[in-house]
Design a protein around this motif. Structure first.
Motif, short mmCIF file in Angstrom:
data_model
loop_
_atom_site.label_atom_id
_atom_site.label_comp_id
_atom_site.label_asym_id
_atom_site.label_seq_id
_atom_site.Cartn_x
_atom_site.Cartn_y
_atom_site.Cartn_z
N ASP A 1 -13.43 -7.87 -3.19
CA ASP A 1 -14.16 -6.66 -3.59
C ASP A 1 -14.49 -5.80 -2.38
OD1 ASP A 1 -14.10 -7.06 -6.25
OD2 ASP A 1 -16.07 -8.05 -6.34
N ASP A 2 -14.86 -6.48 -1.30
CA ASP A 2 -15.18 -5.77 -0.07
C ASP A 2 -13.93 -5.08 0.47
OD1 ASP A 2 -16.99 -5.41 2.44
OD2 ASP A 2 -15.11 -6.24 3.22
N ILE A 3 -12.81 -5.81 0.47
CA ILE A 3 -11.56 -5.24 0.98
C ILE A 3 -11.10 -4.10 0.08
CG2 ILE A 3 -9.14 -5.75 1.50
CD1 ILE A 3 -10.25 -8.72 1.97
N ARG A 4 -11.21 -4.29 -1.23
CA ARG A 4 -10.83 -3.23 -2.17
C ARG A 4 -11.65 -1.97 -1.90
NH1 ARG A 4 -11.94 -5.66 -6.85
NH2 ARG A 4 -9.86 -6.54 -6.96
N GLY A 5 -12.95 -2.16 -1.68
CA GLY A 5 -13.84 -1.03 -1.42
C GLY A 5 -13.42 -0.29 -0.16
N ARG A 6 -13.04 -1.05 0.87
CA ARG A 6 -12.63 -0.42 2.13
C ARG A 6 -11.33 0.35 1.97
NH1 ARG A 6 -15.57 -1.99 6.44
NH2 ARG A 6 -17.05 -3.61 5.91
N VAL A 7 -10.37 -0.24 1.23
CA VAL A 7 -9.09 0.44 1.03
C VAL A 7 -9.30 1.71 0.20
CG1 VAL A 7 -6.79 0.26 -0.02
CG2 VAL A 7 -7.72 -1.67 1.28
N ARG A 8 -10.13 1.61 -0.83
CA ARG A 8 -10.42 2.80 -1.65
C ARG A 8 -11.07 3.90 -0.84
NH1 ARG A 8 -11.75 1.96 -7.94
NH2 ARG A 8 -9.67 1.19 -8.36
N GLY A 9 -12.01 3.48 0.02
CA GLY A 9 -12.70 4.46 0.86
C GLY A 9 -11.71 5.14 1.79
N TRP A 10 -10.77 4.36 2.32
CA TRP A 10 -9.76 4.90 3.22
C TRP A 10 -8.87 5.90 2.47
CZ3 TRP A 10 -4.37 4.43 3.07
CH2 TRP A 10 -3.70 4.87 4.23
N ILE B 1 0.88 -1.17 0.00
CA ILE B 1 0.00 0.00 0.00
C ILE B 1 0.92 1.23 0.00
CG2 ILE B 1 -1.60 1.34 1.44
CD1 ILE B 1 -2.95 -1.11 0.33
N LEU B 2 0.68 2.14 -0.91
CA LEU B 2 1.47 3.37 -0.93
C LEU B 2 0.64 4.49 -0.32
CD1 LEU B 2 3.09 3.46 -4.47
CD2 LEU B 2 4.31 3.57 -2.30
N TYR B 3 1.29 5.26 0.57
CA TYR B 3 0.58 6.38 1.19
C TYR B 3 1.60 7.47 1.50
CZ TYR B 3 -1.94 9.06 4.74
OH TYR B 3 -2.51 10.07 5.45
N LEU B 4 1.39 8.65 0.95
CA LEU B 4 2.32 9.79 1.11
C LEU B 4 3.76 9.38 0.81
CD1 LEU B 4 0.80 11.55 4.26
CD2 LEU B 4 0.62 12.26 1.86
N GLY B 5 3.93 8.56 -0.21
CA GLY B 5 5.27 8.19 -0.68
C GLY B 5 5.93 7.08 0.12
N ARG B 6 5.21 6.58 1.11
CA ARG B 6 5.79 5.50 1.90
C ARG B 6 5.07 4.20 1.61
NH1 ARG B 6 8.31 7.08 7.45
NH2 ARG B 6 9.16 5.06 6.92
N ARG B 7 5.80 3.12 1.89
CA ARG B 7 5.22 1.81 1.59
C ARG B 7 4.73 1.18 2.88
NH1 ARG B 7 9.81 -2.68 1.61
NH2 ARG B 7 10.89 -1.09 2.80
N LEU C 1 -1.11 -1.37 6.95
CA LEU C 1 -2.49 -0.87 6.87
C LEU C 1 -3.37 -2.05 7.26
CD1 LEU C 1 -4.41 1.49 6.11
CD2 LEU C 1 -4.71 0.35 3.92
N GLU C 2 -4.00 -1.94 8.43
CA GLU C 2 -4.82 -3.05 8.92
C GLU C 2 -6.28 -2.85 8.56
OE1 GLU C 2 -2.20 -4.54 12.77
OE2 GLU C 2 -4.27 -3.84 13.07
N VAL C 3 -6.80 -3.83 7.85
CA VAL C 3 -8.22 -3.81 7.51
C VAL C 3 -8.90 -4.90 8.32
CG1 VAL C 3 -9.90 -4.10 5.66
CG2 VAL C 3 -7.71 -3.02 5.16
N VAL C 4 -9.76 -4.48 9.23
CA VAL C 4 -10.52 -5.46 10.02
C VAL C 4 -11.88 -5.57 9.37
CG1 VAL C 4 -11.47 -6.01 12.30
CG2 VAL C 4 -9.28 -4.80 12.11
N THR C 5 -12.22 -6.77 8.94
CA THR C 5 -13.43 -6.94 8.15
C THR C 5 -14.12 -8.27 8.45
OG1 THR C 5 -14.23 -7.22 5.87
CG2 THR C 5 -11.93 -7.76 6.26
N ARG C 6 -15.42 -8.31 8.21
CA ARG C 6 -16.16 -9.56 8.41
C ARG C 6 -16.16 -10.39 7.14
NH1 ARG C 6 -20.23 -6.14 10.59
NH2 ARG C 6 -19.76 -5.75 12.77
#
Ligand SMILES: [Zn+2]
Length: 243
Positions: free
Chosen positions: A125-134, A87-93, A115-120
């Protein structure tokens, strides 16, 4: 702070970032990620020039491994969003960690280098949606704050203008003749200095709508050395848009 450089080898140009690693005292370590992103760990007090020289010495190795990785990675696109992905965020991995929960609340949070995604749901697709939203939430907050700060500095901007987030395949940002600023949420993956360049670029269009000499005079004054972040962005286009 993230340090972006470009390795030039023949006709190849390979962007890489240098991360200070307190555990290192004498040598650098070069990592080629599965998607072809190059990261260099270096002793914190190593001069930039020494790092660049050491990377240059292994140019052939780097270029070969990046080509190999990209070829392999092309087959796994589109991204699956499973644990271990970058995951890239502000130039960091950061590394994506997906944590399944049965009953607890769901969340997306940065923790140390993860980047921790806690999900049921384990549905990609669900995880992708959450990461995109974040990403979008982070992009909105960060762009908003930086636009406020930059608007105070730029004499021709009276107040921070409103902006819209919109995914674009070829542009980081745009400014319409009526002054509507559009920013690409993928830009939040780039280093801070790159984001600043794009924001100042669009804010400068509020005064000069074209890319004429007067436009670049203002850019030179407000972002000295803007060529470097611009080159980093040009090199990142492909990677930033993948996901
Ligand atoms: Zn422009």
């Amino acid at each position: 702070m993230s340090n972006q450089f470009t390795l030039v080898y023949g006709t190849e140009r390979v962007p890489y970032s240098v991360n200070p690693d307190p555990k290192r005292t004498t040598r650098i370590a070069i990592h080629v990620e599965p998607n072809g992103v190059v990261q260099v760990d270096a002793p914190p007090d190593f001069p930039e020039k020494a790092v660049q020289k050491a990377v240059q010495k292994r140019a052939r190795w780097v270029v070969d491994h990046v080509a190999e990785a990209r070829q392999r990675y092309a087959h796994v696109s589109p991204r699956e969003y499973v644990s271990g992905e970058q995951i890239l965020y502000l130039g960091r991995r950061y590394v994506l960690k997906v944590i399944a929960t049965q009953s607890g609340g769901t969340s997306v949070k940065l923790k140390a280098n993860r980047l921790e995604v806690v999900t049921r749901s384990s549905d990609p697709d669900d995880i992708r949606g959450r990461v995109r939203g974040w990403y979008r939430a982070k992009a909105r907050d960060y762009f908003c704050r930086r636009l406020d700060e930059l608007s105070i500095k730029l004499p021709w901007v009276e107040a921070a203008p409103p902006f819209k987030l919109q995914e674009m395949t070829r542009q980081w940002g745009s400014c319409s003749p009526s002054g509507q600023i559009i920013l690409n949420p993928h830009l939040i993956k780039a280093p801070r200095e790159c984001i600043e360049y794009v924001l100042v670029h669009e804010l400068t269009h509020l005064k000069h709508h074209d890319h004429g000499a007067q436009f670049w005079t203002l850019i030179d004054r407000q972002v000295p050395g803007w060529e470097k972040p611009k080159a980093v962005l040009d090199n990142m286009v492909e990677l930033l848009h993948n996901g």
